[in-house]
Design a protein around this motif. Structure first.
Motif, PDB file in Angstrom:
ATOM      1  N   MET A  98       0.831  -1.174   0.000  1.00 37.69           N
ATOM      2  CA  MET A  98       0.000   0.000   0.000  1.00 37.69           C
ATOM      3  C   MET A  98       0.883   1.248   0.000  1.00 37.69           C
ATOM      4  N   THR A  99       0.574   2.200  -0.843  1.00 40.21           N
ATOM      5  CA  THR A  99       1.349   3.428  -0.967  1.00 40.21           C
ATOM      6  C   THR A  99       1.192   4.281   0.292  1.00 40.21           C
ATOM      7  N   LEU A 100       2.277   4.882   0.688  1.00 43.73           N
ATOM      8  CA  LEU A 100       2.325   5.731   1.873  1.00 43.73           C
ATOM      9  C   LEU A 100       1.511   7.004   1.645  1.00 43.73           C
ATOM     10  N   THR A 101       0.596   7.287   2.557  1.00 45.71           N
ATOM     11  CA  THR A 101      -0.190   8.521   2.438  1.00 45.71           C
ATOM     12  C   THR A 101       0.611   9.691   3.009  1.00 45.71           C
ATOM     13  N   LYS A 102       0.180  10.890   2.672  1.00 46.74           N
ATOM     14  CA  LYS A 102       0.860  12.091   3.163  1.00 46.74           C
ATOM     15  C   LYS A 102       0.831  12.140   4.697  1.00 46.74           C
ATOM     16  N   THR A 103      -0.281  11.752   5.284  1.00 46.79           N
ATOM     17  CA  THR A 103      -0.426  11.746   6.745  1.00 46.79           C
ATOM     18  C   THR A 103       0.535  10.741   7.382  1.00 46.79           C
ATOM     19  N   GLU A 104       0.608   9.537   6.801  1.00 42.92           N
ATOM     20  CA  GLU A 104       1.531   8.521   7.321  1.00 42.92           C
ATOM     21  C   GLU A 104       2.972   8.983   7.189  1.00 42.92           C
ATOM     22  N   ARG A 105       3.297   9.591   6.059  1.00 40.49           N
ATOM     23  CA  ARG A 105       4.649  10.085   5.815  1.00 40.49           C
ATOM     24  C   ARG A 105       5.029  11.127   6.884  1.00 40.49           C
ATOM     25  N   THR A 106       4.126  12.055   7.137  1.00 42.16           N
ATOM     26  CA  THR A 106       4.356  13.103   8.141  1.00 42.16           C
ATOM     27  C   THR A 106       4.552  12.489   9.521  1.00 42.16           C
ATOM     28  N   LYS A 107       3.726  11.512   9.845  1.00 44.04           N
ATOM     29  CA  LYS A 107       3.800  10.840  11.147  1.00 44.04           C
ATOM     30  C   LYS A 107       5.153  10.132  11.321  1.00 44.04           C
ATOM     31  N   ILE A 108       5.592   9.436  10.290  1.00 46.36           N
ATOM     32  CA  ILE A 108       6.875   8.721  10.354  1.00 46.36           C
ATOM     33  C   ILE A 108       8.026   9.717  10.457  1.00 46.36           C
ATOM     34  N   LEU A 109       7.977  10.802   9.692  1.00 46.28           N
ATOM     35  CA  LEU A 109       9.033  11.818   9.762  1.00 46.28           C
ATOM     36  C   LEU A 109       9.100  12.452  11.148  1.00 46.28           C
ATOM     37  N   ARG A 110       7.960  12.716  11.740  1.00 49.74           N
ATOM     38  CA  ARG A 110       7.940  13.265  13.107  1.00 49.74           C
ATOM     39  C   ARG A 110       8.560  12.281  14.087  1.00 49.74           C
ATOM     40  N   ARG A 111       8.244  11.015  13.904  1.00 49.33           N
ATOM     41  CA  ARG A 111       8.776   9.987  14.824  1.00 49.33           C
ATOM     42  C   ARG A 111      10.294   9.927  14.773  1.00 49.33           C
ATOM     43  N   VAL A 112      10.867   9.944  13.573  1.00 49.66           N
ATOM     44  CA  VAL A 112      12.327   9.816  13.481  1.00 49.66           C
ATOM     45  C   VAL A 112      13.049  11.097  13.891  1.00 49.66           C
ATOM     46  N   LEU A 133      12.537   9.354   2.750  1.00 51.58           N
ATOM     47  CA  LEU A 133      11.234   9.351   3.414  1.00 51.58           C
ATOM     48  C   LEU A 133      10.383  10.547   2.989  1.00 51.58           C
ATOM     49  N   LYS A 134      11.020  11.680   2.804  1.00 50.65           N
ATOM     50  CA  LYS A 134      10.285  12.889   2.441  1.00 50.65           C
ATOM     51  C   LYS A 134       9.801  12.868   0.998  1.00 50.65           C
ATOM     52  N   ASN A 135      10.630  12.365   0.083  1.00 46.45           N
ATOM     53  CA  ASN A 135      10.398  12.605  -1.331  1.00 46.45           C
ATOM     54  C   ASN A 135      10.132  11.390  -2.219  1.00 46.45           C
ATOM     55  N   SER A 136      10.488  10.205  -1.790  1.00 45.05           N
ATOM     56  CA  SER A 136      10.344   9.037  -2.661  1.00 45.05           C
ATOM     57  C   SER A 136       8.975   8.394  -2.509  1.00 45.05           C
ATOM     58  N   PRO A 137       8.469   7.846  -3.605  1.00 43.28           N
ATOM     59  CA  PRO A 137       7.226   7.081  -3.481  1.00 43.28           C
ATOM     60  C   PRO A 137       7.539   5.767  -2.757  1.00 43.28           C
ATOM     61  N   LEU A 138       6.916   5.563  -1.624  1.00 47.94           N
ATOM     62  CA  LEU A 138       7.200   4.393  -0.795  1.00 47.94           C
ATOM     63  C   LEU A 138       5.907   3.728  -0.367  1.00 47.94           C
ATOM     64  N   ASP A 139       6.011   2.437  -0.068  1.00 55.47           N
ATOM     65  CA  ASP A 139       4.885   1.786   0.584  1.00 55.47           C
ATOM     66  C   ASP A 139       5.122   1.894   2.093  1.00 55.47           C
ATOM     67  N   GLU A 187       5.383  -0.293   4.506  1.00 56.16           N
ATOM     68  CA  GLU A 187       6.374  -1.216   5.073  1.00 56.16           C
ATOM     69  C   GLU A 187       7.799  -0.713   4.819  1.00 56.16           C
ATOM     70  N   THR A 188       8.075  -0.255   3.614  1.00 53.12           N
ATOM     71  CA  THR A 188       9.404   0.258   3.278  1.00 53.12           C
ATOM     72  C   THR A 188       9.703   1.523   4.090  1.00 53.12           C
ATOM     73  N   ALA A 189       8.719   2.394   4.225  1.00 51.67           N
ATOM     74  CA  ALA A 189       8.899   3.617   5.008  1.00 51.67           C
ATOM     75  C   ALA A 189       9.216   3.297   6.465  1.00 51.67           C
ATOM     76  N   GLU A 190       8.538   2.311   7.025  1.00 51.66           N
ATOM     77  CA  GLU A 190       8.803   1.905   8.414  1.00 51.66           C
ATOM     78  C   GLU A 190      10.210   1.318   8.550  1.00 51.66           C
ATOM     79  N   THR A 191      10.647   0.557   7.561  1.00 54.98           N
ATOM     80  CA  THR A 191      12.001  -0.007   7.571  1.00 54.98           C
ATOM     81  C   THR A 191      13.035   1.113   7.535  1.00 54.98           C
ATOM     82  N   ILE A 192      12.829   2.084   6.668  1.00 59.49           N
ATOM     83  CA  ILE A 192      13.746   3.223   6.573  1.00 59.49           C
ATOM     84  C   ILE A 192      13.753   4.001   7.889  1.00 59.49           C
ATOM     85  N   ALA A 193      12.594   4.182   8.494  1.00 55.58           N
ATOM     86  CA  ALA A 193      12.509   4.882   9.781  1.00 55.58           C
ATOM     87  C   ALA A 193      13.303   4.134  10.849  1.00 55.58           C
ATOM     88  N   ASP A 194      13.180   2.813  10.887  1.00 51.18           N
ATOM     89  CA  ASP A 194      13.943   2.009  11.844  1.00 51.18           C
ATOM     90  C   ASP A 194      15.443   2.155  11.602  1.00 51.18           C
TER      91      ASP A 194
END
Length: 137
Positions: free
Chosen positions: A1-15, A78-84, A86-93
């Motif tokens: 599933m493609t990362l939504t803008k809200t999910e992306r923002t949430k992950i960026l805030r977390r890291v 995380l900010k700019n690439s099209p990610l799903d 799961e991949t975004a969470e892996t990058i955040a980790d």
């Protein structure tokens, strides 16, 4: 599933949170410039070091620079690439793991100027004693 803008923002805030590394699991490995590094082992081993020897300080600085660059690349991804998700969470980790490694590296005590001066003075004294021994013989 493609990362939504809200999910992306949430992950960026977390890291980017100051406390992101607290309680976080460090990934066992991380790939840096195509090489796989044992990140978890590296963090554990680094914490065992009390003081960085003068000869290793340049290597330490280079390692810190490489890890900071890798962190920035992953943040950009995380900010700019099209990610799903799961991949975004892996990058955040991975980013959090890099932060833990950076924290471990930057908290190693470096000899102060006074420590270096005392060490140099002791070395000078030993050289003089060695010189006196050779003259005396």
């Amino acid at each position: 599933m493609t990362l939504t803008k809200t999910e992306r923002t949430k992950i960026l805030r977390r890291v980017n949170r100051q406390s992101a590394t607290i309680g976080a699991q460090t990934p066992e490995t991380i790939t840096v410039h195509g090489d796989t590094l044992e990140l978890q082992e590296f963090v554990i081993e680094t914490r065992k070091i009390d003081v960085i020897p003068l000869a290793a300080q340049e290597t330490l600085s280079a390692a810190i620079d490489v890890l900071r660059d890798e962190r920035l690349e992953r943040i950009d991804q995380l900010k700019n690439s099209p990610l799903d998700t799961e991949t975004a969470e892996t990058i955040a980790d991975e980013i959090i793991g890099i932060d833990r490694a950076l924290n471990a590296l930057t908290t190693i005590r470096r000899p102060s100027f006074g420590d270096e001066a005392r060490s140099s003075s002791v070395d000078d004294h030993k050289r003089w004693l060695g010189f006196l021994e050779t003259v005396r013989v």
